[in-house]
Design an enzyme around this catalytic site. Structure first.
Site, short mmCIF file in Angstrom:
data_model
loop_
_atom_site.label_atom_id
_atom_site.label_comp_id
_atom_site.label_asym_id
_atom_site.label_seq_id
_atom_site.Cartn_x
_atom_site.Cartn_y
_atom_site.Cartn_z
N ASP A 107 -3.10 -8.09 -5.05
CA ASP A 107 -3.41 -6.89 -4.26
C ASP A 107 -3.93 -5.78 -5.17
OD1 ASP A 107 -3.60 -5.40 -2.01
OD2 ASP A 107 -1.46 -4.97 -1.82
N ARG A 165 7.27 -11.09 5.16
CA ARG A 165 7.00 -10.79 6.55
C ARG A 165 7.72 -11.82 7.41
NH1 ARG A 165 0.46 -9.54 6.18
NH2 ARG A 165 0.69 -7.87 4.65
N LYS A 192 -12.23 -4.01 8.46
CA LYS A 192 -12.06 -4.84 7.27
C LYS A 192 -13.13 -5.91 7.15
CE LYS A 192 -8.72 -8.03 9.36
NZ LYS A 192 -7.39 -8.63 9.29
N HIS A 194 -8.18 -1.14 0.55
CA HIS A 194 -7.19 -2.22 0.32
C HIS A 194 -8.01 -3.47 0.06
CE1 HIS A 194 -4.02 -0.03 2.87
NE2 HIS A 194 -5.13 0.63 3.11
N GLN A 197 0.52 -11.33 -3.25
CA GLN A 197 -0.90 -11.03 -3.14
C GLN A 197 -1.46 -10.59 -4.49
OE1 GLN A 197 -0.13 -7.98 -0.15
NE2 GLN A 197 -1.75 -8.88 1.09
N HIS A 229 -5.43 -1.43 -4.68
CA HIS A 229 -5.94 -0.34 -3.84
C HIS A 229 -6.84 0.52 -4.69
CE1 HIS A 229 -2.40 -1.78 -1.68
NE2 HIS A 229 -3.15 -1.52 -0.62
N CYS A 261 0.78 -1.24 0.00
CA CYS A 261 0.00 0.00 0.00
C CYS A 261 0.82 1.30 0.00
CB CYS A 261 -1.07 0.00 1.09
SG CYS A 261 -0.66 -0.87 2.58
#
Length: 657
Positions: free
Chosen positions: A397, A377, A479, A525, A395, A399, A348
């Site tokens: 992912d 991570r 979320k 997100h 991911q 946004h 992000c």
RNA sequence: GCCACCGUAGCUCAGUGGUAGAGCACACCCUUGGUAAGGGUGAGGUCACGGGUUCAAGUCCCGUCGGUGGCUCCA
């Protein structure tokens, strides 16, 4: 006299102190024998506890879901009694019912061993055979605390002290010379507990689920209404183990894990082929929904992570490297003041930078930036699990930068897309969770109020059933979580949508509104698959390794019967490859039985057998995975039919009927 | 990170303190076959790693690493 209404609507009169057991007995002797408890005006009660007044009553037996729950609850109590009999000095704590069974947490200096299981189970059976009546007693709170403290049961005393409001009485259930604090209800006697239970595993568990507290020893057990159900459950577990993605990965040569790169996946050609198909599919779906795909840096200045707030909250889980080029040959010493870079744990902050580059107008919104972002991570080592929980993951992912008034429509669009994707993969059992503000968070309370309201309104609009998880939100916003279940019944977060008013503020994202004023975008997100690794792990288990044609790493194996057919097999394979299939040829010097077995074990969807007859006529003999039938068709027909079947679901929908 | 258990050939697994084993897979040879294992021969090991006990350790003890099952955590 009091009036009792039975489930069939009939009403009978009984003496004032009648028990549900008496009522059951008045209906039939066999019902009284099977009775475990009763539902009185909808509330579950002990069988031997006299009625307070007129009531409608329903007798609960082991065939009821409630009955099974009572059995498991009592199994936990019998376990605790058995453990305290066999291991004096062990303290009891809590022992709730869970899916398929129960557990009990004990405090004891000495560790238990799974070798103790047999002895404990035997003692449990003895307690069942003894058929102790289970009796309910009402105690005054202070007296109960004193009694448990006298017995050295400090955990129990603490539970009573903490959860029972002052002035309220508690209930204790006694069986033989053993008793436990419990809300109840319970079976009338230990003899009513079916012996269809089994201790399953041993684990550590923190007192009250807090890692700052001491660790207790948890014994897990399973309990059923009868032997047959227990056996069926154990068989189900065995079957589930066969679907384990780690096992299948080895058998089907999909990937491997190694301590050389703890928590990261070595994808083999076959496993990565599945990845590529899934990625291509989701990329098409995103493009069709107006997402723009980008790629952002793997390493970013720690200053950016400090600004975003991740440094403060997740520093210990980030891989950080000094931005420093050593000179000379000797020992490398990193200067103390070297700038730090973090390998990205998420995408992000980089996406905000892409948003910020150049001017953005309200006309650009909603702007949907997608990335197959590879993140690292440093997870707690004990948390790592196969490819479901790893240290390096990618991911799907994205946004979505939008105005506040676009949140609801964007959320609905996202939920619809997610549902359609999950449908395409055959996932029907999806749990939706709405996670609200955690204790440690960024942003003011009125921002959180707004964010939570917006998200809840949006999810309500989709009509999906959802459950609220208080305090489980991200630090920057509430979320939605979309959870899938693996073969063993463990639940994993896959899709997610997180509403964020905080990051755009912290990183200074803004756009020019219609009025000409600068305004802050809201950031959504969102991920559909979540981590590619985790999603593929679940997919492997879902299909038990037998992938549909569009996902299968090897779609067709052309297998020869004799070496005379080798040149023809090569021609068939070439034609199939030209038609876009992933094909292997098996011309090994082995019998066709052997080849069929091997490729069936490998779960290849289509085996195309070719021998002299097929070579002669330009045909293939197709054998589908899971079937023994063969169909001999021309090569052209095979290509035409299989080409349609091999289309990904989205492409199939686009195909003219 | 915490608790318990586990770590032997590529895979699945045997292995009593006394010479390191099997099946499958792999390589070579024979076999050319019609839909779930044809036959033979061979190669393959720092018994996770490091200490210790012992005349002797895959085996017993301690530590480290990794895995498994839970707990905690999960942006």
């Amino acid at each position: 006299m009091i009036q009792v209404t039975l489930p069939d609507g009939s009403v009978r009169d009984f003496e004032a102190d009648v028990t549900p057991y008496d009522v059951a007995k008045s209906i039939s002797g066999s019902l009284a024998k099977k009775a475990l408890a009763a539902r009185i005006d909808g509330e579950l009660r002990d069988l031997m506890r006299p009625l307070d007044g007129p009531a409608s009553i329903e007798i609960v037996t082991s065939v009821d879901a409630d009955g099974l729950e009572l059995i498991r609850h009592d199994a936990a109590h019998v376990l605790a009694q058995a453990v305290q009999d066999l291991f004096p000095g062990t303290q009891v704590t809590i022992g709730p019912v869970i899916d398929d069974g129960f557990y009990y947490d004990f405090a004891r200096e000495e560790p238990f061993s799974s070798e103790d299981f047999a002895a404990i189970e035997n003692r449990m059976r003895e307690i069942v055979d003894a058929d102790y009546p289970i009796e309910r007693e009402v105690w005054e709170k202070g007296a109960a605390i004193a009694e448990f403290e006298r017995l050295g049961e400090v955990y129990k005393a603490q539970i009573i002290d903490d959860i029972i409001p002052a002035g309220e009485d508690i209930t204790i259930y006694r069986q033989g010379d053993w008793f436990d604090l419990c809300r109840g209800p319970h079976l009338p006697s230990t003899g009513k507990l079916p012996k269809a239970f089994k201790l399953m595993k041993l684990a550590g568990a923190y007192w009250r689920g807090d890692s700052k507290n001491e660790m207790l020893q948890r014994l897990y057990g399973t309990a059923w209404a009868n032997e047959k159900d227990l056996k069926a459950h154990l068989t189900r577990l065995e079957e589930a183990e066969k679907r384990d993605h780690r096992k299948l990965a080895t058998q089907l040569d999909l990937f491997h894990l190694d301590s050389l790169a703890m928590g990261s996946v070595f994808w083999h050609p076959k496993g990565y082929q599945i990845w590529l198909q899934v990625e291509a599919y989701i990329r098409r779906r995103l493009a069709a929904e107006g997402y723009n795909e980008i790629k952002t840096p793997q390493l970013m200045d720690s200053a950016q992570w400090e600004k975003s707030g991740h440094w403060g909250k997740f520093r210990e889980n980030m891989f950080v490297v000094p931005d420093f080029v050593p000179d000379g040959e000797g020992e490398v010493t990193v200067p103390k003041d070297a700038k730090l870079m973090a390998i990205k744990p998420m995408n992000c902050p980089a996406h905000v930078e892409v948003f910020k580059s150049g001017q953005k107008s309200y006309r650009d919104l909603p702007l949907r930036l997608a990335e197959f972002g590879c993140c690292h991570r440093n997870e707690p080592h004990g948390a790592l699990h196969g490819i479901m929980r790893v240290r390096q993951f990618t991911q799907d992912d994205a946004h979505i930068f939008c105005r506040e008034d676009q949140i609801i429509s964007e959320t609905e669009r996202f939920c619809a897309l997610l549902q359609s994707v999950y449908d395409d993969f055959g996932f029907t059992d999806v749990q939706v969770k709405l996670s609200t503000r955690p204790d440690v968070r960024a942003g003011s309370d009125d921002v959180w109020d707004r964010a939570e309201q917006d998200l809840e309104e949006a999810i309500r609009h989709t009509g999906l059933p959802y459950e609220i998880m208080p305090g489980e939100g991200a630090f920057y916003g509430p979320k939605l979580e979309f959870q899938l279940t693996d073969a063993i019944g463990r639940v994993w977060q896959c899709g997610t949508l997180q509403l964020d008013f905080v990051l755009p503020e912290r990183l200074g994202a803004e756009y020019v509104a219609e009025s000409g004023a600068k305004e802050r975008p809201v950031m959504l997100h969102r991920a559909i698959l979540g981590s590619m690794e985790r999603f593929l792990g679940i997919l492997i288990e879902e299909f038990a390794g037998a992938f549909p044609l569009w996902l299968a790493p090897v779609q067709i194996v052309v297998a020869t019967i004799t070496s005379e057919a080798d040149p023809y097999a090569e021609r068939v394979a070439e034609a199939l490859r030209e038609a876009g299939f992933r094909v292997e040829v098996d011309t090994r010097n082995e019998k066709i039985n052997y080849k069929v077995r091997e490729h069936s074990v490998q779960k290849v969807p289509v085996i195309a057998v070719v021998g002299a007859r097929e070579a002669e006529s330009g045909a293939v003999a197709l054998r589908r995975f899971g079937s023994k039938a063969q169909s001999v068709v021309s090569l052209e027909d095979a290509i035409r039919d299989l080409s349609v079947e091999a289309l990904a679901p989205d492409l199939l929908r686009a195909e003219p009927a």
